[in-house]
Design a protein around this motif. Sequence first.
Motif, PDB file in Angstrom:
ATOM      1  N   SER A   6       0.848  -1.190   0.000  1.00 22.23           N
ATOM      2  CA  SER A   6       0.000   0.000   0.000  1.00 22.23           C
ATOM      3  C   SER A   6       0.882   1.237   0.000  1.00 22.23           C
ATOM      4  O   SER A   6       1.809   1.335   0.810  1.00 22.23           O
ATOM      5  CB  SER A   6      -0.887   0.008   1.247  1.00 22.23           C
ATOM      6  N   ARG A   7       0.623   2.164  -0.918  1.00 23.53           N
ATOM      7  CA  ARG A   7       1.337   3.445  -0.988  1.00 23.53           C
ATOM      8  C   ARG A   7       2.855   3.289  -1.069  1.00 23.53           C
ATOM      9  O   ARG A   7       3.604   4.083  -0.512  1.00 23.53           O
ATOM     10  CB  ARG A   7       0.956   4.333   0.185  1.00 23.53           C
ATOM     11  N   LYS A  27       2.190  11.087   1.833  1.00 23.90           N
ATOM     12  CA  LYS A  27       3.142  11.872   2.613  1.00 23.90           C
ATOM     13  C   LYS A  27       2.995  11.705   4.121  1.00 23.90           C
ATOM     14  O   LYS A  27       3.954  11.858   4.866  1.00 23.90           O
ATOM     15  CB  LYS A  27       3.003  13.349   2.249  1.00 23.90           C
ATOM     16  N   ASP A  28       1.798  11.387   4.599  1.00 19.78           N
ATOM     17  CA  ASP A  28       1.538  11.313   6.033  1.00 19.78           C
ATOM     18  C   ASP A  28       0.373  10.357   6.246  1.00 19.78           C
ATOM     19  O   ASP A  28      -0.754  10.658   5.838  1.00 19.78           O
ATOM     20  CB  ASP A  28       1.194  12.717   6.548  1.00 19.78           C
ATOM     21  N   GLY A  29       0.641   9.213   6.854  1.00 22.28           N
ATOM     22  CA  GLY A  29      -0.451   8.265   7.019  1.00 22.28           C
ATOM     23  C   GLY A  29      -0.112   7.106   7.924  1.00 22.28           C
ATOM     24  O   GLY A  29       0.928   7.082   8.585  1.00 22.28           O
ATOM     25  N   PHE A  30      -1.028   6.137   7.930  1.00 17.77           N
ATOM     26  CA  PHE A  30      -0.846   4.957   8.768  1.00 17.77           C
ATOM     27  C   PHE A  30      -1.630   3.796   8.172  1.00 17.77           C
ATOM     28  O   PHE A  30      -2.574   3.980   7.405  1.00 17.77           O
ATOM     29  CB  PHE A  30      -1.328   5.224  10.200  1.00 17.77           C
ATOM     30  N   CYS A  47       6.425  12.231   5.627  1.00 20.64           N
ATOM     31  CA  CYS A  47       7.514  12.713   4.773  1.00 20.64           C
ATOM     32  C   CYS A  47       8.072  14.009   5.335  1.00 20.64           C
ATOM     33  O   CYS A  47       7.326  14.875   5.787  1.00 20.64           O
ATOM     34  CB  CYS A  47       7.027  12.950   3.345  1.00 20.64           C
ATOM     35  N   SER A  48       9.388  14.124   5.290  1.00 16.93           N
ATOM     36  CA  SER A  48      10.052  15.335   5.736  1.00 16.93           C
ATOM     37  C   SER A  48      11.380  15.466   5.008  1.00 16.93           C
ATOM     38  O   SER A  48      12.240  14.595   5.132  1.00 16.93           O
ATOM     39  CB  SER A  48      10.295  15.301   7.247  1.00 16.93           C
ATOM     40  N   LYS A  49      11.528  16.549   4.263  1.00 20.12           N
ATOM     41  CA  LYS A  49      12.807  16.794   3.588  1.00 20.12           C
ATOM     42  C   LYS A  49      13.827  17.351   4.570  1.00 20.12           C
ATOM     43  O   LYS A  49      15.024  17.276   4.329  1.00 20.12           O
ATOM     44  CB  LYS A  49      12.606  17.742   2.405  1.00 20.12           C
ATOM     45  N   ALA A  50      13.339  17.881   5.686  1.00 20.60           N
ATOM     46  CA  ALA A  50      14.237  18.423   6.713  1.00 20.60           C
ATOM     47  C   ALA A  50      14.897  17.287   7.489  1.00 20.60           C
ATOM     48  O   ALA A  50      14.409  16.159   7.501  1.00 20.60           O
ATOM     49  CB  ALA A  50      13.438  19.307   7.673  1.00 20.60           C
ATOM     50  N   LYS A  51      15.990  17.617   8.149  1.00 21.42           N
ATOM     51  CA  LYS A  51      16.663  16.638   9.004  1.00 21.42           C
ATOM     52  C   LYS A  51      15.743  16.332  10.186  1.00 21.42           C
ATOM     53  O   LYS A  51      15.170  17.237  10.793  1.00 21.42           O
ATOM     54  CB  LYS A  51      17.994  17.210   9.484  1.00 21.42           C
ATOM     55  N   CYS A 112      13.060   8.321  -0.169  1.00 24.48           N
ATOM     56  CA  CYS A 112      11.678   8.815  -0.288  1.00 24.48           C
ATOM     57  C   CYS A 112      11.327   9.850   0.785  1.00 24.48           C
ATOM     58  O   CYS A 112      10.218  10.367   0.799  1.00 24.48           O
ATOM     59  CB  CYS A 112      10.691   7.657  -0.250  1.00 24.48           C
ATOM     60  N   ASN A 113      12.260  10.148   1.690  1.00 27.71           N
ATOM     61  CA  ASN A 113      12.083  11.136   2.761  1.00 27.71           C
ATOM     62  C   ASN A 113      10.997  10.777   3.770  1.00 27.71           C
ATOM     63  O   ASN A 113      10.504  11.643   4.479  1.00 27.71           O
ATOM     64  CB  ASN A 113      11.825  12.541   2.196  1.00 27.71           C
ATOM     65  N   ARG A 114      10.619   9.520   3.836  1.00 31.29           N
ATOM     66  CA  ARG A 114       9.629   9.105   4.827  1.00 31.29           C
ATOM     67  C   ARG A 114      10.315   8.754   6.147  1.00 31.29           C
ATOM     68  O   ARG A 114      11.306   8.047   6.167  1.00 31.29           O
ATOM     69  CB  ARG A 114       8.878   7.853   4.365  1.00 31.29           C
TER      70      ARG A 114
END
Length: 184
Positions: A6-7, A27-30, A47-51, A112-114
Amino acid sequence: MKIFGSRGIKANIENEWEIVALGGNDKDGFVSLGNNLKTYLEVKWKCSKAKVDISKVLKSFLTSIEKKAKQRGENFSSLTNINLLEDEKGISYKWDTGKVAAYGNIFKCNECNRVMLVQILSNNISLAKKILSTLKCHSENHHVYWNVYNFAFLSPAEWKLESYSFKSAYLKMLFTKKSESLIM
């Protein structure tokens, strides 16, 4: 064992496990998987591109479980950095309330920045290792593998799941790409 998908998230799971709860987006889920008696696998992502300091995210997560356990009058213990997986990504952990226990792993994928928080709600360490070692957080080869209630297919990665409806003997998934749509 069968493959759940899934996703872009993929893992080998027990044959009798199905979706218990699903929410959010790419980007944001469960997603929670289990049988009609119990949830066994929980996967949360953001998802977060930041550290991101995953140790702080894990500490906050464990603190919230501890708070809920204490409100119910249960004990709580946790261990982190338990080296659960051979190919360790991030931080593995275990928590236990005396009634419920879990083994899990939190990591950030640089591709994927997850930020992925995954746990097996079981005191069975071999089950946890078996499932968690197969987890993939993003699709490969520009295709996303889906397996929902034993309906398995590949979709092109650029097509995003817009909406879905899962009912007894009825599955509907709407995928979109720009102004195009596809219903499965």
